[in-house]
Write a protein that holds these residues in place. Sequence first.
Motif, short mmCIF file in Angstrom:
data_model
loop_
_atom_site.label_atom_id
_atom_site.label_comp_id
_atom_site.label_asym_id
_atom_site.label_seq_id
_atom_site.Cartn_x
_atom_site.Cartn_y
_atom_site.Cartn_z
N GLU A 16 3.97 -0.23 4.38
CA GLU A 16 4.98 0.79 4.67
C GLU A 16 4.32 2.16 4.73
O GLU A 16 3.65 2.58 3.79
CB GLU A 16 6.05 0.78 3.57
CG GLU A 16 6.73 -0.57 3.42
CD GLU A 16 7.62 -0.66 2.20
OE1 GLU A 16 7.91 0.38 1.57
OE2 GLU A 16 8.03 -1.78 1.87
N GLN A 17 4.51 2.83 5.87
CA GLN A 17 4.00 4.19 6.04
C GLN A 17 5.14 5.07 6.52
O GLN A 17 5.94 4.65 7.37
CB GLN A 17 2.86 4.21 7.06
CG GLN A 17 1.65 3.44 6.61
CD GLN A 17 0.51 3.50 7.60
OE1 GLN A 17 0.54 4.25 8.56
NE2 GLN A 17 -0.51 2.68 7.37
N LYS A 18 5.22 6.25 5.96
CA LYS A 18 6.32 7.16 6.27
C LYS A 18 6.41 7.43 7.77
O LYS A 18 5.41 7.73 8.42
CB LYS A 18 6.10 8.47 5.51
CG LYS A 18 7.29 9.38 5.53
CD LYS A 18 7.07 10.57 4.63
CE LYS A 18 8.33 11.42 4.59
NZ LYS A 18 8.20 12.52 3.65
N GLY A 19 7.61 7.27 8.29
CA GLY A 19 7.85 7.56 9.70
C GLY A 19 7.42 6.47 10.66
O GLY A 19 7.50 6.64 11.87
N LYS A 20 6.95 5.34 10.13
CA LYS A 20 6.50 4.25 11.00
C LYS A 20 7.21 2.96 10.60
O LYS A 20 7.61 2.79 9.45
CB LYS A 20 4.99 4.03 10.87
CG LYS A 20 4.16 5.20 11.36
CD LYS A 20 2.69 4.89 11.26
CE LYS A 20 1.86 6.07 11.74
NZ LYS A 20 0.43 5.79 11.64
N ILE A 74 2.54 0.66 -0.16
CA ILE A 74 3.24 1.90 0.13
C ILE A 74 2.23 3.04 0.15
O ILE A 74 1.53 3.28 -0.83
CB ILE A 74 4.34 2.16 -0.93
CG1 ILE A 74 5.28 0.96 -0.99
CG2 ILE A 74 5.10 3.44 -0.61
CD1 ILE A 74 6.09 0.87 -2.26
N ARG A 75 2.18 3.74 1.26
CA ARG A 75 1.19 4.80 1.42
C ARG A 75 1.60 6.05 0.67
O ARG A 75 2.72 6.52 0.77
CB ARG A 75 1.02 5.13 2.90
CG ARG A 75 0.04 6.26 3.08
CD ARG A 75 -0.60 6.26 4.38
NE ARG A 75 -1.61 7.30 4.38
CZ ARG A 75 -2.12 7.80 5.45
NH1 ARG A 75 -1.74 7.35 6.60
NH2 ARG A 75 -3.03 8.73 5.38
N GLY A 76 0.64 6.59 -0.10
CA GLY A 76 0.80 7.89 -0.75
C GLY A 76 -0.03 8.91 -0.01
O GLY A 76 -0.43 8.70 1.13
N HIS A 77 -0.36 10.02 -0.67
CA HIS A 77 -1.15 11.06 0.00
C HIS A 77 -2.63 10.69 0.09
O HIS A 77 -3.25 10.86 1.13
CB HIS A 77 -0.99 12.39 -0.74
CG HIS A 77 0.38 12.97 -0.60
ND1 HIS A 77 0.86 13.43 0.59
CD2 HIS A 77 1.38 13.11 -1.50
CE1 HIS A 77 2.09 13.87 0.43
NE2 HIS A 77 2.44 13.68 -0.84
N TYR A 82 -2.86 4.17 -1.94
CA TYR A 82 -1.80 3.23 -1.63
C TYR A 82 -1.35 2.56 -2.91
O TYR A 82 -2.17 2.16 -3.72
CB TYR A 82 -2.31 2.14 -0.67
CG TYR A 82 -2.44 2.63 0.75
CD1 TYR A 82 -1.41 2.44 1.66
CD2 TYR A 82 -3.58 3.29 1.17
CE1 TYR A 82 -1.52 2.90 2.96
CE2 TYR A 82 -3.70 3.75 2.46
CZ TYR A 82 -2.67 3.55 3.37
OH TYR A 82 -2.77 4.01 4.64
#
Length: 192
Positions: free
Chosen positions: A62-66, A116-119, A122
């Motif tokens: 899971e990546q934000k916006g994708k 889950i991707r962080g800054h 992961y």
Amino acid sequence: MKLIKWLMTGMLALSLTACASYYPIAVDVSPTVQTNGGVYRGQPVSLSSQDGRKNDYIIQIEQKGKAPVVVGASNNLKVQMEQALAQGLSTQGAFIENGARTQVELELQEVLARVIRGHISYDVVQQLRIQLTLKRDGRTITKQYRRSAQAEFPGRLHPELDKVKEALNEQLSLLMQDMLADRDVQQFIGGN
């Protein structure tokens, strides 16, 4: 105008494919069994399994916006878990035989590692749930086994799926150990 539309559609499809193709479509899952012998004295057990999971993938990135990217198991997870259970029961002294009075059914209910991707890293959140049903002479017991774990892996661009796979294999192995060490299961199989 049609040519521009056709080119734009082709470029969009190519860019989507390029993003998704970074990850493999499947990874190899192979839980290991570590158990002691001498639990059973040659009791015959028949073993079966089923896959009751809602989804057939085991990793969801899971990546934000994708849109999420999913990765399956390259081998049949149900068969892998059944074979690991058979190996563990055999090591403990049970005899795996079709048609035995004592029947053990393993059901996969949830096996998922969410990445889950962080800054700058992961998070890998794992949820596992497996059910064992044991039957003999009209008696039945059902046991639920659950494991959840969370780990953080460094990585700015893409998660290393080898590390995710290793973490998942470790949790599946620990879950198998929980089943094989369960006193209720041992007493049911060992009883006459």
